[in-house]
Design a protein around this motif. Structure first.
Motif, PDB file in Angstrom:
ATOM      1  N   GLN A   3       0.817  -1.246  -0.038  1.00 16.40           N
ATOM      2  CA  GLN A   3       0.009   0.166   0.161  1.00 16.40           C
ATOM      3  C   GLN A   3       0.912   1.112  -0.207  1.00 16.40           C
ATOM      4  O   GLN A   3       1.337   1.564   0.896  1.00 16.40           O
ATOM      5  CB  GLN A   3      -0.889  -0.094   1.492  1.00 16.40           C
ATOM      6  N   PHE A   7      -3.337   8.525  -0.117  1.00 15.02           N
ATOM      7  CA  PHE A   7      -4.567   8.200   0.504  1.00 15.02           C
ATOM      8  C   PHE A   7      -5.408   9.194   0.573  1.00 15.02           C
ATOM      9  O   PHE A   7      -6.852   9.138   0.674  1.00 15.02           O
ATOM     10  CB  PHE A   7      -4.117   8.186   2.278  1.00 15.02           C
ATOM     11  N   TYR A  15      -7.012   5.884  -6.900  1.00 16.61           N
ATOM     12  CA  TYR A  15      -7.489   4.773  -6.060  1.00 16.61           C
ATOM     13  C   TYR A  15      -7.370   5.122  -4.546  1.00 16.61           C
ATOM     14  O   TYR A  15      -6.903   4.371  -3.929  1.00 16.61           O
ATOM     15  CB  TYR A  15      -6.562   3.667  -6.209  1.00 16.61           C
ATOM     16  N   THR A  18      -8.136   3.045  -1.331  1.00 21.29           N
ATOM     17  CA  THR A  18      -8.154   1.503  -1.952  1.00 21.29           C
ATOM     18  C   THR A  18      -6.860   0.762  -1.593  1.00 21.29           C
ATOM     19  O   THR A  18      -5.729   1.415  -1.588  1.00 21.29           O
ATOM     20  CB  THR A  18      -8.270   1.367  -3.529  1.00 21.29           C
ATOM     21  N   ARG A  19      -6.919  -0.389  -1.009  1.00 22.79           N
ATOM     22  CA  ARG A  19      -5.772  -1.155  -0.611  1.00 22.79           C
ATOM     23  C   ARG A  19      -4.867  -1.668  -1.635  1.00 22.79           C
ATOM     24  O   ARG A  19      -5.323  -1.810  -2.733  1.00 22.79           O
ATOM     25  CB  ARG A  19      -6.064  -2.327   0.222  1.00 22.79           C
ATOM     26  N   GLY A  20      -3.395  -1.640  -1.447  1.00 23.52           N
ATOM     27  CA  GLY A  20      -2.648  -1.645  -2.419  1.00 23.52           C
ATOM     28  C   GLY A  20      -2.829  -2.999  -3.238  1.00 23.52           C
ATOM     29  O   GLY A  20      -2.943  -2.998  -4.537  1.00 23.52           O
ATOM     30  N   ASP A  22      -5.502  -4.487  -3.745  1.00 26.65           N
ATOM     31  CA  ASP A  22      -6.804  -4.410  -4.677  1.00 26.65           C
ATOM     32  C   ASP A  22      -6.473  -3.650  -5.895  1.00 26.65           C
ATOM     33  O   ASP A  22      -7.013  -3.820  -6.855  1.00 26.65           O
ATOM     34  CB  ASP A  22      -8.033  -3.633  -3.795  1.00 26.65           C
ATOM     35  N   THR A 100       5.644  -1.797   7.246  1.00 28.64           N
ATOM     36  CA  THR A 100       5.625  -2.915   6.224  1.00 28.64           C
ATOM     37  C   THR A 100       6.280  -4.241   7.083  1.00 28.64           C
ATOM     38  O   THR A 100       5.571  -5.380   6.900  1.00 28.64           O
ATOM     39  CB  THR A 100       6.425  -2.775   5.286  1.00 28.64           C
ATOM     40  N   THR A 103       3.558  -5.738   9.498  1.00 26.19           N
ATOM     41  CA  THR A 103       2.407  -6.409   8.823  1.00 26.19           C
ATOM     42  C   THR A 103       2.845  -7.568   8.268  1.00 26.19           C
ATOM     43  O   THR A 103       1.876  -8.687   8.372  1.00 26.19           O
ATOM     44  CB  THR A 103       1.758  -5.349   7.503  1.00 26.19           C
TER      45      THR A 103
END
Length: 118
Positions: A3, A7, A15, A18-20, A22, A100, A103
């Protein structure tokens, strides 16, 4: 695709929100709609020569020399790291890198934190 997009702004243009992963799925779907485009997965560009030809290892076992109309280098993104005294020392991470790592596999300092608690 992590992502790394904006934002804020237009959802249609950039976008936003929207999540990366997606975004990557949407872009792949759009690309596959073009029958004139051949997609090579599991292929690596090995060299770009002075005559603009590109040596590609296609599917991991076939060397192909191509001359593309356009060469697009997508090397990833980098964080806009705020400079401060000591920011280049080992173990100093920006917020994006920390997010990153945490996660994907937990914080990079997790082992150190657990050792100190014992």
């Amino acid at each position: 695709m992590l992502q790394t997009h904006r934002f804020f702004g237009s959802a249609e243009a950039v976008y936003a929100g929207t999540r990366g992963i997606d975004i990557a799925t949407k872009l792949e779907k759009e690309l596959r709609e073009h029958t004139s485009i051949e997609i090579w997965l599991q292929s690596t560009a090995l060299a770009v020569f002075s005559d603009k030809k590109v040596g590609v290892l296609k599917d991991g076992d076939e060397y192909v020399l191509i001359k593309p109309e356009v060469i697009l280098v997508a090397s990833g993104a980098r964080e806009k790291f705020l400079p401060f005294k000591g920011n280049t020392l080992p173990g100093v991470y920006g917020a994006g890198a920390f997010q990153t790592w945490s996660t994907a596999s937990g914080p990079p300092c997790q082992e150190t934190v657990h050792r100190r608690r014992r």
